[in-house]
Design a protein around this motif. Structure first.
Motif, PDB file in Angstrom:
ATOM      1  N   ILE A 118      -4.289  39.080  24.790  1.00 33.87           N
ATOM      2  CA  ILE A 118      -5.647  39.142  25.348  1.00 33.87           C
ATOM      3  C   ILE A 118      -6.543  39.971  24.430  1.00 33.87           C
ATOM      4  O   ILE A 118      -7.669  39.571  24.096  1.00 33.87           O
ATOM      5  CB  ILE A 118      -5.614  39.743  26.773  1.00 33.87           C
ATOM      6  CG1 ILE A 118      -4.900  38.772  27.728  1.00 33.87           C
ATOM      7  CG2 ILE A 118      -7.017  40.074  27.261  1.00 33.87           C
ATOM      8  CD1 ILE A 118      -4.510  39.375  29.068  1.00 33.87           C
ATOM      9  N   GLU A 119      -6.010  41.105  23.979  1.00 32.76           N
ATOM     10  CA  GLU A 119      -6.806  41.967  23.108  1.00 32.76           C
ATOM     11  C   GLU A 119      -7.143  41.262  21.783  1.00 32.76           C
ATOM     12  O   GLU A 119      -8.299  41.306  21.320  1.00 32.76           O
ATOM     13  CB  GLU A 119      -6.063  43.282  22.821  1.00 32.76           C
ATOM     14  CG  GLU A 119      -6.864  44.160  21.882  1.00 32.76           C
ATOM     15  CD  GLU A 119      -6.304  45.574  21.741  1.00 32.76           C
ATOM     16  OE1 GLU A 119      -5.529  46.003  22.626  1.00 32.76           O
ATOM     17  OE2 GLU A 119      -6.660  46.230  20.753  1.00 32.76           O
ATOM     18  N   ALA A 120      -6.150  40.606  21.194  1.00 29.01           N
ATOM     19  CA  ALA A 120      -6.397  39.909  19.922  1.00 29.01           C
ATOM     20  C   ALA A 120      -7.471  38.836  20.097  1.00 29.01           C
ATOM     21  O   ALA A 120      -8.345  38.665  19.239  1.00 29.01           O
ATOM     22  CB  ALA A 120      -5.100  39.288  19.402  1.00 29.01           C
ATOM     23  N   ALA A 121      -7.408  38.115  21.210  1.00 32.46           N
ATOM     24  CA  ALA A 121      -8.383  37.044  21.453  1.00 32.46           C
ATOM     25  C   ALA A 121      -9.785  37.627  21.637  1.00 32.46           C
ATOM     26  O   ALA A 121     -10.765  37.083  21.115  1.00 32.46           O
ATOM     27  CB  ALA A 121      -7.968  36.242  22.684  1.00 32.46           C
ATOM     28  N   LEU A 122      -9.878  38.729  22.369  1.00 30.22           N
ATOM     29  CA  LEU A 122     -11.195  39.348  22.590  1.00 30.22           C
ATOM     30  C   LEU A 122     -11.754  39.917  21.294  1.00 30.22           C
ATOM     31  O   LEU A 122     -12.939  39.766  20.999  1.00 30.22           O
ATOM     32  CB  LEU A 122     -11.108  40.427  23.670  1.00 30.22           C
ATOM     33  CG  LEU A 122     -10.788  39.918  25.083  1.00 30.22           C
ATOM     34  CD1 LEU A 122     -10.646  41.082  26.056  1.00 30.22           C
ATOM     35  CD2 LEU A 122     -11.852  38.934  25.564  1.00 30.22           C
ATOM     36  N   ARG A 123     -10.887  40.562  20.523  1.00 30.19           N
ATOM     37  CA  ARG A 123     -11.351  41.097  19.233  1.00 30.19           C
ATOM     38  C   ARG A 123     -11.826  39.986  18.300  1.00 30.19           C
ATOM     39  O   ARG A 123     -12.764  40.170  17.534  1.00 30.19           O
ATOM     40  CB  ARG A 123     -10.220  41.875  18.540  1.00 30.19           C
ATOM     41  CG  ARG A 123      -9.986  43.257  19.105  1.00 30.19           C
ATOM     42  CD  ARG A 123      -8.973  44.011  18.243  1.00 30.19           C
ATOM     43  NE  ARG A 123      -8.615  45.278  18.838  1.00 30.19           N
ATOM     44  CZ  ARG A 123      -9.342  46.394  18.737  1.00 30.19           C
ATOM     45  NH1 ARG A 123     -10.470  46.376  18.036  1.00 30.19           N
ATOM     46  NH2 ARG A 123      -8.939  47.504  19.320  1.00 30.19           N
ATOM     47  N   ALA A 124     -11.148  38.830  18.353  1.00 30.84           N
ATOM     48  CA  ALA A 124     -11.535  37.705  17.483  1.00 30.84           C
ATOM     49  C   ALA A 124     -12.871  37.105  17.918  1.00 30.84           C
ATOM     50  O   ALA A 124     -13.533  36.424  17.143  1.00 30.84           O
ATOM     51  CB  ALA A 124     -10.445  36.635  17.488  1.00 30.84           C
ATOM     52  N   GLY A 125     -13.252  37.351  19.194  1.00 31.75           N
ATOM     53  CA  GLY A 125     -14.525  36.807  19.683  1.00 31.75           C
ATOM     54  C   GLY A 125     -14.450  35.348  20.078  1.00 31.75           C
ATOM     55  O   GLY A 125     -15.348  34.565  19.775  1.00 31.75           O
ATOM     56  N   ILE A 126     -13.362  34.962  20.775  1.00 36.87           N
ATOM     57  CA  ILE A 126     -13.222  33.552  21.163  1.00 36.87           C
ATOM     58  C   ILE A 126     -14.213  33.183  22.267  1.00 36.87           C
ATOM     59  O   ILE A 126     -14.812  34.048  22.907  1.00 36.87           O
ATOM     60  CB  ILE A 126     -11.783  33.201  21.593  1.00 36.87           C
ATOM     61  CG1 ILE A 126     -11.424  33.838  22.936  1.00 36.87           C
ATOM     62  CG2 ILE A 126     -10.775  33.580  20.515  1.00 36.87           C
ATOM     63  CD1 ILE A 126     -10.164  33.244  23.558  1.00 36.87           C
ATOM     64  N   LEU A 127     -14.361  31.877  22.485  1.00 37.03           N
ATOM     65  CA  LEU A 127     -15.347  31.379  23.451  1.00 37.03           C
ATOM     66  C   LEU A 127     -15.009  31.808  24.870  1.00 37.03           C
ATOM     67  O   LEU A 127     -15.861  32.321  25.594  1.00 37.03           O
ATOM     68  CB  LEU A 127     -15.422  29.849  23.380  1.00 37.03           C
ATOM     69  CG  LEU A 127     -16.472  29.194  24.280  1.00 37.03           C
ATOM     70  CD1 LEU A 127     -17.877  29.570  23.829  1.00 37.03           C
ATOM     71  CD2 LEU A 127     -16.284  27.685  24.309  1.00 37.03           C
ATOM     72  N   MET A 128     -13.766  31.593  25.293  1.00 40.78           N
ATOM     73  CA  MET A 128     -13.383  32.052  26.634  1.00 40.78           C
ATOM     74  C   MET A 128     -11.871  32.026  26.823  1.00 40.78           C
ATOM     75  O   MET A 128     -11.146  31.302  26.139  1.00 40.78           O
ATOM     76  CB  MET A 128     -14.062  31.224  27.736  1.00 40.78           C
ATOM     77  CG  MET A 128     -13.661  29.772  27.782  1.00 40.78           C
ATOM     78  SD  MET A 128     -14.655  28.909  29.051  1.00 40.78           S
ATOM     79  CE  MET A 128     -13.837  27.303  29.054  1.00 40.78           C
ATOM     80  N   ILE A 129     -11.449  32.869  27.763  1.00 38.02           N
ATOM     81  CA  ILE A 129     -10.051  32.889  28.178  1.00 38.02           C
ATOM     82  C   ILE A 129      -9.962  32.154  29.504  1.00 38.02           C
ATOM     83  O   ILE A 129     -10.705  32.456  30.437  1.00 38.02           O
ATOM     84  CB  ILE A 129      -9.545  34.336  28.353  1.00 38.02           C
ATOM     85  CG1 ILE A 129      -9.643  35.103  27.032  1.00 38.02           C
ATOM     86  CG2 ILE A 129      -8.122  34.337  28.890  1.00 38.02           C
ATOM     87  CD1 ILE A 129      -9.182  36.552  27.124  1.00 38.02           C
ATOM     88  N   ASN A 130      -9.079  31.158  29.567  1.00 34.33           N
ATOM     89  CA  ASN A 130      -8.868  30.430  30.814  1.00 34.33           C
ATOM     90  C   ASN A 130      -7.794  31.163  31.623  1.00 34.33           C
ATOM     91  O   ASN A 130      -6.612  31.069  31.316  1.00 34.33           O
ATOM     92  CB  ASN A 130      -8.436  28.996  30.525  1.00 34.33           C
ATOM     93  CG  ASN A 130      -9.525  28.189  29.835  1.00 34.33           C
ATOM     94  OD1 ASN A 130     -10.697  28.593  29.803  1.00 34.33           O
ATOM     95  ND2 ASN A 130      -9.161  27.057  29.282  1.00 34.33           N
TER      96      ASN A 130
END
Ligand code: PLP
Length: 429
Positions: A118-130
């Motif tokens: 979750i942290e890696a995805a947020l740091r990368a700035g992805i569009l959204m987490i489902n």
């Protein structure tokens, strides 16, 4: 075959010989050996364009569900066409970033995301987490809080329907582990709204894979459309509607064309003002790849004829895992060959190690090449080193050129992370 149908591809026999685009499969095998995964760049590009074109009247983001085929060069090919990606792990995020994907076109699906992912995805700035559960929403908010940001989140709803596919690839029934229950969607959104570090941007669903009828897609789209309306009436305005993937390909069945699929999905959502996201996996890559193997032996018993090939379930597990049908073709057709019924099996020590059972095939001899068709999706990505077999090489053909995009495993690769240690004697020694 007609333009617009997903069965179109660039693996064709020219007189007796199977070609991948303008390269003879036999030449690739001479250079690279067997078993060998061969992908056609022209087919990959075509499928992406046909899918996007099918949705031309709608604002759509196509997020390739990369778990179907995640070779870095394939990802780069799709990223260069403007594709987004549906990821299901931190490892897939890493692949996307290496391949040069735009993080604002990445959605993150899956029922069990770790804090680190979750942290890696947020740091990368992805569009959204489902997100798929109440505790996961709490986790995402907590991780975002630590980072001092708002996490863009969509809730994956389980629409409780039967897509009529194999149970292992059916995900939209209420008994499945995926998504939040239909009846509780409103509660979840209301609760999620109270969490401090979430921004509720979307609603998502994904009902299964290798779906060959439109009715389940229609039902899912109808159900989510009514949820979106209700949420809006309750003051929750979303931006994205993610309808997942799942459109089938013609292994044996006749799936609907992308145009009809697009029509079905977009109908109920007209005038919703939402941006549509789709997550096609198999349909983009399935018949853009083949697995080429060599016949080792033709073994006759009093019960059966077996064609023993050098490819096995560790290279392509779909036949045993999903009872999947793959067309099998001789790479070089022999003139006047008799049609014989045989089981096509690999060398692995499991009865499940077969590619076809009771299949009518032109007679083959030891040394002949057989192509397992439509092996691009859930093929190499599920390959393993079981029986200490090296995983196959992967090559992409484009016109009359080819590029090796993954070398065959060496024996050294197989033991790379292992240690040969003398275990100290224990108390019983
Ligand atoms: C596997 C998966 C897909 C892709 O499914 P296909 O049948 O390959 O199109 C899309 N979305 C999610 C969430 C998935 O798990």
């Amino acid at each position: 075959m007609a333009f617009g149908l997903p069965c179109m591809n660039y693996f064709n026999h020219r007189s007796a010989e199977l070609y991948a685009e303008d390269v003879a499969v036999r030449d690739l095998v001479r250079d690279l050996g067997t078993p060998l995964y061969i992908y056609s760049a022209r087919t990959l590009r075509r499928h992406f364009r046909v899918m996007r074109e099918a949705f031309r009247d709608t604002e759509v983001l196509v997020c390739f569900a990369m778990k179907a085929l995640s070779n870095l060069s394939v990802l780069k090919l799709f990223a260069d066409l403007g594709s987004g990606f549906d990821i299901v792990s931190g490892g897939e995020l890493m692949r996307c970033m290496r391949a040069g994907a735009d993080p604002r076109k990445i959605v993150f699906s899956g029922v069990g995301k770790t804090d680190e992912e979750i942290e890696a995805a947020l740091r990368a700035g992805i569009l959204m987490i489902n997100a798929e559960s109440r505790p996961e929403l709490g986790r995402i908010s907590a991780v975002a809080g630590r980072l001092g940001i708002q996490a863009p989140v969509s809730l994956r709803v389980n629409p409780d329907l039967d897509p009529g596919t194999h149970p292992h690839i059916s995900t939209g029934h209420r008994d499945s582990k995926f998504g939040i229950p239909l009846a509780e969607v409103d509660h979840y959104y209301a609760e999620a709204r109270t969490l401090p570090n979430l921004e509720l941007v979307g609603l998502s669903t994904h009902i299964g894979s290798q779906i060959t009828e439109l009715a389940p897609f229609n039902e899912a789209a109808d159900k989510v459309a009514s949820i979106v309306k209700r949420l809006r009436a309750n003051g929750i305005a979303l931006k994205y509607l993610d309808l997942g993937g799942g459109l089938g390909i013609p292994y044996q069945e006749e799936p609907p064309p992308p145009s009809a699929y697009a029509h079905t999905l977009t109908g109920p959502l007209r005038d919703s003002g939402l941006k549509l996201i789709i997550e096609p996996g198999r349909v983009l890559v399935g018949n853009a790849g083949i697995l080429v193997t060599r016949v080792l032996y033709v073994k006759e018993t009093d019960a059966k004829r077996f064609i023993v090939i050098d490819g096995a379930m560790n290279d392509l597990i779909r036949p045993v895992l999903y009872e999947a049908y793959h067309e099998i073709r001789p790479v070089v057709a022999r003139d006047g060959a008799r049609i014989l019924t045989a089981d096509v099996v690999g060398p692995v020590c499991e009865s499940g190690d077969f590619f076809a059972r009771e299949r009518d095939l032109p007679e083959v001899q030891s040394g002949d090449l057989l192509a397992v068709m439509s092996a691009g999706a859930y093929g190499f990505v599920m390959a393993s080193n079981y029986n200490s077999r090296p995983r196959p090489a992967e090559v992409i053909v484009s016109g009359s050129n080819y590029l090796v995009v993954r070398e065959r495993d060496t024996f050294e690769d197989i033991v790379r992370n292992e240690k040969l240690l003398a275990i100290p004697p224990g108390p019983d020694a």
